[in-house]
Design a protein around this motif. Sequence first.
Motif, PDB file in Angstrom:
ATOM      1  N   ARG A   2      -0.666  -1.705  -7.992  1.00 36.27           N
ATOM      2  CA  ARG A   2      -0.278  -2.451  -6.795  1.00 36.27           C
ATOM      3  C   ARG A   2       0.745  -3.528  -7.140  1.00 36.27           C
ATOM      4  O   ARG A   2       0.544  -4.303  -8.078  1.00 36.27           O
ATOM      5  N   CYS A  48       0.839  -1.198   0.000  1.00 38.91           N
ATOM      6  CA  CYS A  48       0.000   0.000   0.000  1.00 38.91           C
ATOM      7  C   CYS A  48       0.882   1.260   0.000  1.00 38.91           C
ATOM      8  O   CYS A  48       2.049   1.227   0.387  1.00 38.91           O
ATOM      9  N   GLU A 108      -8.789  -4.985   1.331  1.00 41.77           N
ATOM     10  CA  GLU A 108      -8.677  -3.857   2.289  1.00 41.77           C
ATOM     11  C   GLU A 108      -8.775  -2.506   1.586  1.00 41.77           C
ATOM     12  O   GLU A 108      -9.605  -1.665   1.972  1.00 41.77           O
ATOM     13  N   HIS A 112      -0.678  -4.556   5.383  1.00 42.47           N
ATOM     14  CA  HIS A 112      -2.030  -4.655   5.953  1.00 42.47           C
ATOM     15  C   HIS A 112      -3.056  -5.033   4.894  1.00 42.47           C
ATOM     16  O   HIS A 112      -4.246  -4.875   5.101  1.00 42.47           O
ATOM     17  N   GLU A 113      -2.580  -5.523   3.740  1.00 40.64           N
ATOM     18  CA  GLU A 113      -3.508  -5.943   2.671  1.00 40.64           C
ATOM     19  C   GLU A 113      -3.144  -7.378   2.331  1.00 40.64           C
ATOM     20  O   GLU A 113      -2.438  -7.639   1.365  1.00 40.64           O
TER      21      GLU A 113
HETATM   22 ZN   LIG Z   1      -3.896  -0.009   2.389  1.00 37.41          ZN
END
Ligand SMILES: [Zn+2]
Length: 350
Positions: free
Chosen positions: A343, A40, A154, A61-62
């Motif tokens: 990403r 991210c 997320e 966190h993804e």
């Molecule tokens: Zn994120």
Amino acid sequence: MTKIKAAVFEDVKQLEVEEIDRPVIRPDEVLVKLKACALCTWEQRVYVGVNKVQFPFIGGHEESGIIVEAGDEIDSDLWQIGDRVVVGLLTSCGHCENCRTGHEGSCTNFSYENRVGGLNIRGMGGLAEYLAVPVTKLFPIADNLSYEEASLTEPLSCVVHSLDTAEVALGDNIVVIGAGIMGAFHALLARQRGARVIISEPNQKRRAFMAQLGFHELIDPKAENPVVAVKQMTQDKGADVVFDTLPISSVAEQAVQMAAIRGRIILYSSFHPDTPVAISPHTLHRRMTKLMGSANSYSSDFFKAMKLLNNGNIDVKPFIAGTVPLAKITEGMQQALNPEAYRIIVQMNR
Ligand SMILES: [Zn+2]
Ligand SMILES: [Zn+2]
């Protein structure tokens, strides 16, 4: 103690693959063997030193993975070893007043530096090979969805929250400022809700990408004043909703100026630097403008985002710009820093 690998931020621009203790589950947790974690913008800002954290720190966190162990208290009708899951650890404490009144996105105990996942290093843990996860932070993945696609749950959940906050309605004129991955997700979801979507984006490649996705009302804010352009495209009314996904304060000022009477403006991005801007309070008053921020997402947003992905309502494959194994995390981070890469996804345990 059994060891696992994790990518640890040791300092600014210093990301190392290290051996750490494998997490041990409590009776109400499962052990998730992670398979994918998307990089991210937040982690990118840690890497370059814009987001300050105390090192050592585990970002990520993804993430998605598979359940490989279940604690004694886990209801086997609900969760089983072998289930493929998204892990949403970046949520809330469940105990503070905001959490208990249904506003977990505003959890007062929230910090990116909390220790989670049974790890002995601070941080969100998605760049470790294994995490101990309470089942309230798990979301099931459909069979046909890849771990890479699922890892984008997320960011999508944060955009679901933003769209709901803005109350996007059928036929609304929507402006999305910025067509990075978050801007693009806003455009896709707003279109699905029956809104007309206008996009303002200075990068030509990003505009071309949005055109490929079927968005043809595109503004180049370097070539024309985006406020004037939006007014022209809306018979001088302005936009019912403006989503500002750029981290530049002066753009927030423009977002307010291009909103219609009773317009809603969502400041979705964080701002770096956080420079104050001039906004006319009288105009906000007279035009009954709603100026709102949206950050994070709730468990309910995760469920909605998961359903959109599981049911194939939204296709995130075009946003996966590349994958790297955990061992090549620094290379992956370099690729992620390219503004044209949507990403980059780190793969583990393959
Ligand atoms: Zn994120
Ligand atoms: Zn809380």
